[in-house]
Scaffold this motif. Structure first.
Motif, mmCIF file in Angstrom:
data_model
loop_
_atom_site.group_PDB
_atom_site.id
_atom_site.type_symbol
_atom_site.label_atom_id
_atom_site.label_comp_id
_atom_site.label_asym_id
_atom_site.label_seq_id
_atom_site.Cartn_x
_atom_site.Cartn_y
_atom_site.Cartn_z
ATOM 1 N N CYS A 48 0.839 -1.183 0.000
ATOM 2 C CA CYS A 48 0.000 0.000 0.000
ATOM 3 C C CYS A 48 0.885 1.248 0.000
ATOM 4 O O CYS A 48 1.930 1.267 0.644
ATOM 5 N N TYR A 50 0.220 4.040 1.337
ATOM 6 C CA TYR A 50 0.038 4.834 2.545
ATOM 7 C C TYR A 50 0.530 4.130 3.805
ATOM 8 O O TYR A 50 0.799 4.759 4.811
ATOM 9 N N CYS A 51 0.595 2.794 3.775
ATOM 10 C CA CYS A 51 1.068 2.060 4.936
ATOM 11 C C CYS A 51 1.857 0.843 4.447
ATOM 12 O O CYS A 51 2.041 0.672 3.253
ATOM 13 N N CYS A 78 -4.252 -0.819 0.239
ATOM 14 C CA CYS A 78 -4.684 -1.970 1.008
ATOM 15 C C CYS A 78 -6.195 -1.826 1.245
ATOM 16 O O CYS A 78 -6.791 -0.805 0.918
ATOM 17 N N HIS A 81 -7.205 1.307 3.297
ATOM 18 C CA HIS A 81 -7.113 2.596 2.627
ATOM 19 C C HIS A 81 -8.084 2.737 1.451
ATOM 20 O O HIS A 81 -8.433 3.859 1.085
HETATM 21 ZN ZN LIG Z 1 -2.859 1.089 3.536
#
Ligand SMILES: [Zn+2]
Length: 96
Positions: A48, A50-51, A78, A81
């Motif tokens: 992902c 963002y993470c 993911c 998100h």
């Molecule tokens: Zn994520």
């Protein structure tokens, strides 16, 4: 079983055949196994944006911004998100 016709440059085919001969496996089995493991490896490594969680896939996001207007972004997301973006009113379309 579906039949595929694949064009392989002679130089590369020589390398493939040598390997098959050494490992005693049919040429077609090697090609199919390689393609499948290549796809699996690529998919497993996508994270992902963002993470650090593994991404579900690649998504096209249309973000509405007050100052710049509509903005399109391509992100790996993911599950969390994807849902977060949808809840924030972002248009999320799976592309891969
Ligand atoms: Zn994520």
């Amino acid at each position: 079983m579906p039949k595929l016709t694949v064009y392989v440059p002679a130089m590369k085919l020589k390398v493939i055949d040598l390997y098959c001969e050494e490992k005693k496996i049919p040429r077609s089995a090697l090609l199919v196994n390689c393609a499948v493991s290549f796809i699996n490896a690529t998919h497993r490594n996508i994270k992902c944006d963002y993470c650090a969680k593994p991404a579900l896939g690649k998504y096209s996001l249309v973000v509405y911004d007050w100052s710049s207007g509509e903005k399109k972004e391509i992100k790996n997301l993911c599950e969390y998100h994807v849902r977060k973006a949808e809840n924030e009113g972002t248009e999320v379309t799976e592309i891969e």
